[in-house]
Write a protein that holds these residues in place. Structure first.
Motif, mmCIF file in Angstrom:
data_model
loop_
_atom_site.group_PDB
_atom_site.id
_atom_site.type_symbol
_atom_site.label_atom_id
_atom_site.label_comp_id
_atom_site.label_asym_id
_atom_site.label_seq_id
_atom_site.Cartn_x
_atom_site.Cartn_y
_atom_site.Cartn_z
ATOM 1 N N PHE A 287 34.919 49.760 30.143
ATOM 2 C CA PHE A 287 36.110 48.924 30.281
ATOM 3 C C PHE A 287 36.218 48.384 31.706
ATOM 4 C CE2 PHE A 287 40.526 47.838 30.846
ATOM 5 C CZ PHE A 287 40.890 47.277 29.621
ATOM 6 N N ALA A 288 35.883 49.209 32.693
ATOM 7 C CA ALA A 288 35.930 48.761 34.087
ATOM 8 C C ALA A 288 35.000 47.577 34.319
ATOM 9 C CB ALA A 288 35.566 49.913 35.016
ATOM 10 N N ASN A 289 33.910 47.485 33.548
ATOM 11 C CA ASN A 289 32.972 46.372 33.696
ATOM 12 C C ASN A 289 33.612 45.020 33.373
ATOM 13 O OD1 ASN A 289 30.937 48.107 34.409
ATOM 14 N ND2 ASN A 289 29.910 48.074 32.419
ATOM 15 N N ARG A 290 34.745 45.035 32.689
ATOM 16 C CA ARG A 290 35.405 43.766 32.362
ATOM 17 C C ARG A 290 35.827 42.988 33.607
ATOM 18 N NH1 ARG A 290 39.432 44.408 27.130
ATOM 19 N NH2 ARG A 290 38.047 45.680 25.802
ATOM 20 N N VAL A 291 35.895 43.672 34.719
ATOM 21 C CA VAL A 291 36.281 42.995 35.962
ATOM 22 C C VAL A 291 35.315 41.866 36.296
ATOM 23 C CG1 VAL A 291 34.997 44.419 37.618
ATOM 24 C CG2 VAL A 291 37.236 43.514 38.260
ATOM 25 N N TRP A 292 34.085 41.946 35.740
ATOM 26 C CA TRP A 292 33.064 40.938 36.043
ATOM 27 C C TRP A 292 32.955 39.862 34.970
ATOM 28 C CZ3 TRP A 292 32.778 41.718 40.767
ATOM 29 C CH2 TRP A 292 32.635 42.983 41.328
ATOM 30 N N ASP A 293 33.891 39.816 34.024
ATOM 31 C CA ASP A 293 33.815 38.803 32.960
ATOM 32 C C ASP A 293 33.878 37.388 33.533
ATOM 33 O OD1 ASP A 293 33.591 40.770 31.089
ATOM 34 O OD2 ASP A 293 35.630 40.577 30.288
ATOM 35 N N ASP A 294 34.833 37.144 34.398
ATOM 36 C CA ASP A 294 34.986 35.843 35.057
ATOM 37 C C ASP A 294 36.021 36.025 36.167
ATOM 38 O OD1 ASP A 294 37.748 35.244 34.020
ATOM 39 O OD2 ASP A 294 36.673 35.235 32.105
ATOM 40 N N PRO A 295 36.198 35.021 37.033
ATOM 41 C CA PRO A 295 37.130 35.193 38.166
ATOM 42 C C PRO A 295 38.548 35.566 37.747
ATOM 43 C CG PRO A 295 35.758 33.275 38.530
ATOM 44 C CD PRO A 295 35.468 33.740 37.125
ATOM 45 N N SER A 296 38.977 35.114 36.582
ATOM 46 C CA SER A 296 40.350 35.427 36.152
ATOM 47 C C SER A 296 40.512 36.906 35.825
ATOM 48 C CB SER A 296 40.740 34.584 34.938
ATOM 49 O OG SER A 296 39.975 34.959 33.796
ATOM 50 N N ALA A 297 39.403 37.617 35.610
ATOM 51 C CA ALA A 297 39.482 39.040 35.299
ATOM 52 C C ALA A 297 39.618 39.904 36.547
ATOM 53 C CB ALA A 297 38.242 39.479 34.512
ATOM 54 N N LEU A 298 39.437 39.312 37.720
ATOM 55 C CA LEU A 298 39.645 40.086 38.947
ATOM 56 C C LEU A 298 41.109 40.520 39.040
ATOM 57 C CD1 LEU A 298 37.651 37.946 41.546
ATOM 58 C CD2 LEU A 298 37.032 40.230 40.725
ATOM 59 N N PRO A 299 41.371 41.717 39.526
ATOM 60 C CA PRO A 299 42.766 42.132 39.695
ATOM 61 C C PRO A 299 43.443 41.334 40.799
ATOM 62 C CG PRO A 299 41.297 43.738 40.690
ATOM 63 C CD PRO A 299 40.423 42.764 39.956
ATOM 64 N N THR A 300 44.734 41.214 40.719
ATOM 65 C CA THR A 300 45.504 40.677 41.830
ATOM 66 C C THR A 300 45.686 41.791 42.859
ATOM 67 O OG1 THR A 300 47.608 41.332 40.858
ATOM 68 C CG2 THR A 300 46.737 39.150 40.250
ATOM 69 N N SER A 301 46.233 41.435 43.996
ATOM 70 C CA SER A 301 46.492 42.455 45.008
ATOM 71 C C SER A 301 47.470 43.499 44.478
ATOM 72 C CB SER A 301 47.051 41.804 46.281
ATOM 73 O OG SER A 301 47.263 42.772 47.288
ATOM 74 N N ALA A 302 48.477 43.051 43.738
ATOM 75 C CA ALA A 302 49.450 43.997 43.170
ATOM 76 C C ALA A 302 48.799 44.899 42.139
ATOM 77 C CB ALA A 302 50.612 43.229 42.545
ATOM 78 N N GLU A 303 47.896 44.343 41.327
ATOM 79 C CA GLU A 303 47.233 45.140 40.299
ATOM 80 C C GLU A 303 46.288 46.169 40.905
ATOM 81 O OE1 GLU A 303 47.193 41.992 36.547
ATOM 82 O OE2 GLU A 303 45.551 41.992 38.003
ATOM 83 N N LEU A 304 45.721 45.874 42.076
ATOM 84 C CA LEU A 304 44.872 46.872 42.730
ATOM 85 C C LEU A 304 45.640 48.168 42.991
ATOM 86 C CD1 LEU A 304 42.762 44.912 45.399
ATOM 87 C CD2 LEU A 304 41.888 46.214 43.450
ATOM 88 N N ASP A 305 46.927 48.023 43.270
ATOM 89 C CA ASP A 305 47.751 49.202 43.549
ATOM 90 C C ASP A 305 48.463 49.717 42.301
ATOM 91 O OD1 ASP A 305 47.098 49.119 46.307
ATOM 92 O OD2 ASP A 305 48.589 47.529 46.606
ATOM 93 N N SER A 306 48.367 48.972 41.204
ATOM 94 C CA SER A 306 48.934 49.410 39.910
ATOM 95 C C SER A 306 47.901 49.134 38.824
ATOM 96 C CB SER A 306 50.236 48.665 39.610
ATOM 97 O OG SER A 306 51.220 48.918 40.602
ATOM 98 N N PRO A 307 46.851 49.945 38.758
ATOM 99 C CA PRO A 307 45.727 49.658 37.857
ATOM 100 C C PRO A 307 46.124 49.499 36.395
ATOM 101 C CG PRO A 307 45.153 51.402 39.413
ATOM 102 C CD PRO A 307 46.616 51.152 39.572
ATOM 103 N N HIS A 308 47.165 50.218 35.955
ATOM 104 C CA HIS A 308 47.568 50.105 34.547
ATOM 105 C C HIS A 308 48.001 48.690 34.204
ATOM 106 C CE1 HIS A 308 51.413 50.802 36.610
ATOM 107 N NE2 HIS A 308 51.974 50.166 35.599
ATOM 108 N N GLN A 309 48.537 47.960 35.196
ATOM 109 C CA GLN A 309 48.932 46.572 34.946
ATOM 110 C C GLN A 309 47.701 45.715 34.647
ATOM 111 O OE1 GLN A 309 51.333 45.043 38.140
ATOM 112 N NE2 GLN A 309 52.907 46.624 37.937
ATOM 113 N N TRP A 310 46.626 45.956 35.389
ATOM 114 C CA TRP A 310 45.379 45.221 35.134
ATOM 115 C C TRP A 310 44.823 45.592 33.767
ATOM 116 C CZ3 TRP A 310 40.261 46.826 34.379
ATOM 117 C CH2 TRP A 310 39.306 45.806 34.391
ATOM 118 N N VAL A 311 44.829 46.877 33.441
ATOM 119 C CA VAL A 311 44.339 47.324 32.139
ATOM 120 C C VAL A 311 45.113 46.643 31.009
ATOM 121 C CG1 VAL A 311 44.167 49.305 30.576
ATOM 122 C CG2 VAL A 311 43.474 49.547 32.978
ATOM 123 N N ASP A 312 46.430 46.594 31.130
ATOM 124 C CA ASP A 312 47.256 45.954 30.104
ATOM 125 C C ASP A 312 46.925 44.467 29.996
ATOM 126 O OD1 ASP A 312 48.472 48.370 29.620
ATOM 127 O OD2 ASP A 312 50.307 47.906 30.709
#
Length: 318
Positions: A287-312
């Motif tokens: 699932f963590a590999n999804r970060v490399w799907d495309d630029p839009s899959a990169l977390p925002t700065s806020a999501e870096l500190d709240s990983p569950h938001q990125w997962v959702d």
């Protein structure tokens, strides 16, 4: 180290650009002993085997294909300086073009500053995965600075082969990232160019710098996650000893590290590692590999500190 020769190289800076890059290379190398590159067959095989084994292990645990760079070089410090002078010159080109002809005294100061920066880095870099940003060639490169690896392993009182292997695994994880995300080089190049161009115009693009910081935090954090799963040995002691060594430097050494932004790099490691550890714990490595799907899959700065938001967000769950 030859301070007189370095000073002469800086003083000879000429041309109309803001920095005389040929003088930078000469001065930085005069400040920095090249170090021995006297490799025996065991050393040569060690680097080759470490890279190959790192690639196989990372492909297995990360379920990714790793395309190793065509250029895999075991270098001395002068080789590393030459390679990175070219990179700095490419990145700084927009600023130099916008400034136009430059007064001699300021050129000398700029040349001296870059010489010191590259000299310090050249004495400390252990390995480097180089995506060759803004280069005409699409090829990437992988460097190992052998004299620094030998010296630091001795200073840390750790087995040199194990230390070299750890460095190789870390750099190959970066190769895996850029192979998995073909868009990543272009993404970084676009943000670097945008940031540099706004600086050259006398302004500061906070959004571009934040995007760069987030992207590099993801790059460093994902590398740490893969290392945890791929490296076939414990390495907590290696990281701890290396961190202790950095913190125990003289006040001047610590100041230089801050000026070079090395503290920022360490923060990126730690912040990115926390993010990916949380994602892998909540879901898994795939699932963590999804970060490399495309630029839009990169977390925002806020999501870096709240990983569950990125997962959702990337899973479509709310």
């Amino acid at each position: 180290m030859n301070l007189y020769r370095s000073a002469r190289a800086v003083a000879s800076a000429s041309g109309e650009r803001a920095i005389d890059w040929a003088a930078v290379a000469n001065a930085a190398k005069s400040l920095t002993p090249p170090g021995s590159l006297d490799l025996d067959e065991i050393d040569e095989a060690g680097y080759r085997d470490d890279v190959d084994e790192a690639r196989r292990s990372i492909e297995r645990v990360g379920a990714v294909d790793v395309s190793l760079p065509d250029a895999i070089e075991v270098q001395n410090r002068h080789h590393w300086i030459d390679a990175n002078v070219e990179t700095f010159q490419r990145v700084m080109a927009p600023i130099e073009r916008s400034i136009g002809p430059f007064p001699g005294v300021a050129r000398t100061i700029n040349t001296g500053t870059m010489s010191v920066l590259l000299g310090v880095l050249g004495r400390n870099v252990l390995g480097q995965y180089d995506p060759l940003l803004l280069a005409d060639s699409p090829d990437h490169a992988l460097y190992f600075v052998h004299p620094n690896i030998v010296r630091v392993a001795s200073e840390l009182s750790v087995d040199r082969d194990r230390f070299r292997r750890w460095i190789a695994f870390h750099e190959v994880t970066h190769a895996a990232e850029f192979a998995t995300a073909p868009w990543l080089t272009t993404h970084l190049e676009r943000e670097v160019e945008r940031s540099v161009e706004t600086l050259s115009a006398g302004s500061f693009d906070a959004q571009s710098f934040e995007t760069l910081d987030v992207t590099m935090t993801v790059v460093e954090g994902y590398a740490e996650l893969l290392m945890d799963h791929a490296f076939d040995d414990e390495y907590v002691d290696l990281r701890r000893k290396l961190d202790d060594r950095r913190r125990s430097g003289s006040p001047i050494q610590r100041l230089v590290r801050r000026l070079l932004g090395l503290g920022l790099k360490r923060r990126q490691y730690e912040r990115g590692k926390r993010f990916f550890e949380a994602v892998a714990t909540e879901r898994d490595l795939a699932f963590a590999n999804r970060v490399w799907d495309d630029p839009s899959a990169l977390p925002t700065s806020a999501e870096l500190d709240s990983p569950h938001q990125w997962v959702d967000r990337v899973s479509g769950e709310h």
